[in-house]
Design a protein around this motif. Structure first.
Motif, short mmCIF file in Angstrom:
data_model
loop_
_atom_site.label_atom_id
_atom_site.label_comp_id
_atom_site.label_asym_id
_atom_site.label_seq_id
_atom_site.Cartn_x
_atom_site.Cartn_y
_atom_site.Cartn_z
N PRO A 1 6.22 27.55 35.13
CA PRO A 1 7.00 28.26 36.18
C PRO A 1 6.50 30.06 36.22
N GLU A 2 6.67 30.29 34.89
CA GLU A 2 6.50 31.98 34.75
C GLU A 2 4.97 32.20 35.08
N GLN A 3 4.17 31.27 34.79
CA GLN A 3 2.74 31.82 35.11
C GLN A 3 2.49 31.60 36.60
N HIS A 4 3.09 30.72 37.11
CA HIS A 4 3.02 30.68 38.71
C HIS A 4 3.47 31.79 39.18
N ILE A 5 4.76 32.24 38.91
CA ILE A 5 5.46 33.31 39.20
C ILE A 5 4.66 34.65 39.09
N ALA A 6 4.10 34.83 37.86
CA ALA A 6 3.42 35.98 37.61
C ALA A 6 1.88 36.29 38.49
N PHE A 7 1.24 35.17 38.50
CA PHE A 7 0.17 35.34 39.42
C PHE A 7 0.35 35.54 40.77
N THR A 8 1.46 35.08 41.39
CA THR A 8 1.88 35.11 42.52
C THR A 8 2.15 36.77 42.76
N ARG A 9 2.89 37.15 41.88
CA ARG A 9 3.47 38.55 41.87
C ARG A 9 2.44 39.72 41.98
N ARG A 10 1.32 39.43 41.58
CA ARG A 10 0.21 40.22 41.36
C ARG A 10 -0.33 40.72 42.79
N PHE A 11 0.08 39.65 44.03
CA PHE A 11 -0.35 39.98 45.27
C PHE A 11 0.44 40.68 46.02
N GLY A 12 1.93 41.02 45.53
CA GLY A 12 3.04 41.77 46.28
C GLY A 12 4.20 41.04 45.92
N PRO A 13 5.48 41.70 46.37
CA PRO A 13 6.74 41.32 46.00
C PRO A 13 7.01 39.83 46.51
N LEU A 14 7.78 39.12 45.62
CA LEU A 14 8.15 37.72 46.16
C LEU A 14 9.11 37.79 46.83
N HIS A 15 9.18 36.66 47.57
CA HIS A 15 10.38 36.23 48.61
C HIS A 15 11.18 35.38 47.96
N ILE A 16 12.64 35.48 47.84
CA ILE A 16 13.39 34.28 47.12
C ILE A 16 13.60 33.29 48.49
N MET A 17 13.38 32.17 48.62
CA MET A 17 13.78 31.19 49.64
C MET A 17 15.15 31.03 49.53
N GLU A 18 15.95 31.01 50.56
CA GLU A 18 17.28 30.61 50.83
C GLU A 18 17.58 29.49 51.68
N PRO A 19 18.44 28.49 51.50
CA PRO A 19 19.55 28.57 50.53
C PRO A 19 19.06 28.12 49.11
#
Ligand code: OGA
Ligand code: MN
Length: 299
Positions: free
Chosen positions: A52-70
């Motif tokens: 999950p850390e690598q998935h998040i880190a790669f995505t973040r290189r494109f721009g800020p992440l969105h946290i899905m709610e709920p």
């Protein structure tokens, strides 16, 4: 072994090969991947092995992440990762079931739709559960000129409130509080991509009628555009393998999950999501050019 970008469809979608299965790449390689993403709109990666850390880190290189709610559908300890799954933990669902069974782009019914989504396959059913993708630059370009002229500069209404029960019949009805949090939105029907400047058709399943047109006429136009957009000539079908991840741009594509027997089989996917921007109106048509002219456009 170098980076390669191999088209998987005649107008959009490319597979990226020749990089680490963790997607840990240097800045020069990332720049190539980013350029491929903006020109092809969808990137397919195979045989990945990401935490999950690598998935998040790669995505973040494109721009800020969105946290899905709920947050109930997010991976415990990783709010940036949404779980798209029919797997249950005891009797508690681990993720959102039957997400996206119908053509849409993520967040099209929100004031700020999601820019992009990156879905990673962990466990798959032996049959069914493919995802379809449709090219909205191509759909816009193929519209009859009178329809293009009619929708350029116009907005349509998307309504979670009116369509929640239609698209999510298996979920509880929205509460009054949820309705207040998801008011109707009026988005451009023709969208200008903030990076490429190209025009896409921006009408998905949450769209209901058209601003400034009589209700019945607007509804009919929306239905026509919804059907037009997803004709087979604009569609790529992704047949998932474990370890695949697909990064799609919600500003210029739609997608649709296809069913599988979710009483018998498990399908478990993890998704990161990129924060978007208020959709920009395309005041004039800028049709996506031919591929040899793409490089400059995406820089
Ligand atoms: C999504 C979605 C489709 C699928 O994650 O946004 O629509 O096939 N998923 O799981
Ligand atoms: Mn979706």
């Amino acid at each position: 072994m170098g980076l390669e970008v191999l088209p998987l469809h005649e107008s959009f979608v490319a597979e990226v090969t020749g990089i680490a299965p963790t997607l840990d790449v240097n800045d020069a390689i990332f720049k190539e991947i980013e350029r491929a993403f903006y020109t092809h709109s969808i990137l397919v990666f195979r045989d990945l092995n990401m935490s999950p850390e690598q998935h998040i880190a790669f995505t973040r290189r494109f721009g800020p992440l969105h946290i899905m709610e709920p947050l109930q559908f997010n991976l415990p300890g990783y709010p940036e990762v949404m779980v798209v799954s029919n797997v249950e933990d005891g009797s508690r669902p681990k993720g959102l079931k039957r997400a996206g069974w119908g053509w849409h782009s993520d967040g099209e019914d929100k004031i700020i739709p999601n820019a992009a989504s990156f879905l990673y396959a962990i466990e798959l059913p032996p049959e069914g559960g493919d995802t379809l993708y449709a090219d909205m630059y191509a759909a816009f370009a193929a519209l009859p000129p009178d329809i293009q002229a009619k929708i350029l500069g116009r907005r349509a209404r998307a309504s979670r409130i009116e369509l929640h029960n239609v698209h999510y019949p298996h979920l509880p009805a929205l509460t009054e509080q949820q309705k207040r949090e998801r008011p109707d939105v009026h988005h451009p029907m023709t969208r200008k991509h903030p990076r490429t400047g190209w025009t896409s058709l921006y009408v998905g399943r949450w769209c209901i009628d058209v601003d400034g047109l009589p209700k019945a006429e607007g509804e009919e136009l929306v239905r026509y555009l919804q059907d037009f957009a997803v004709q087979p000539r604009f569609v790529y079908r992704h047949r998932w393998r474990v370890g695949d991840a697909v990064l799609w741009d919600n500003r210029c594509t739609q997608h649709c999950a296809t069913p599988f027997d979710d009483t018998k089989y498990r399908r478990h996917m993890l998704r990161t999501t990129l924060e978007g921007e208020a959709p920009m109106q395309a005041e004039r048509a800028v049709v996506r050019p031919a591929p040899h002219q793409w490089v400059a456009a995406a820089d």
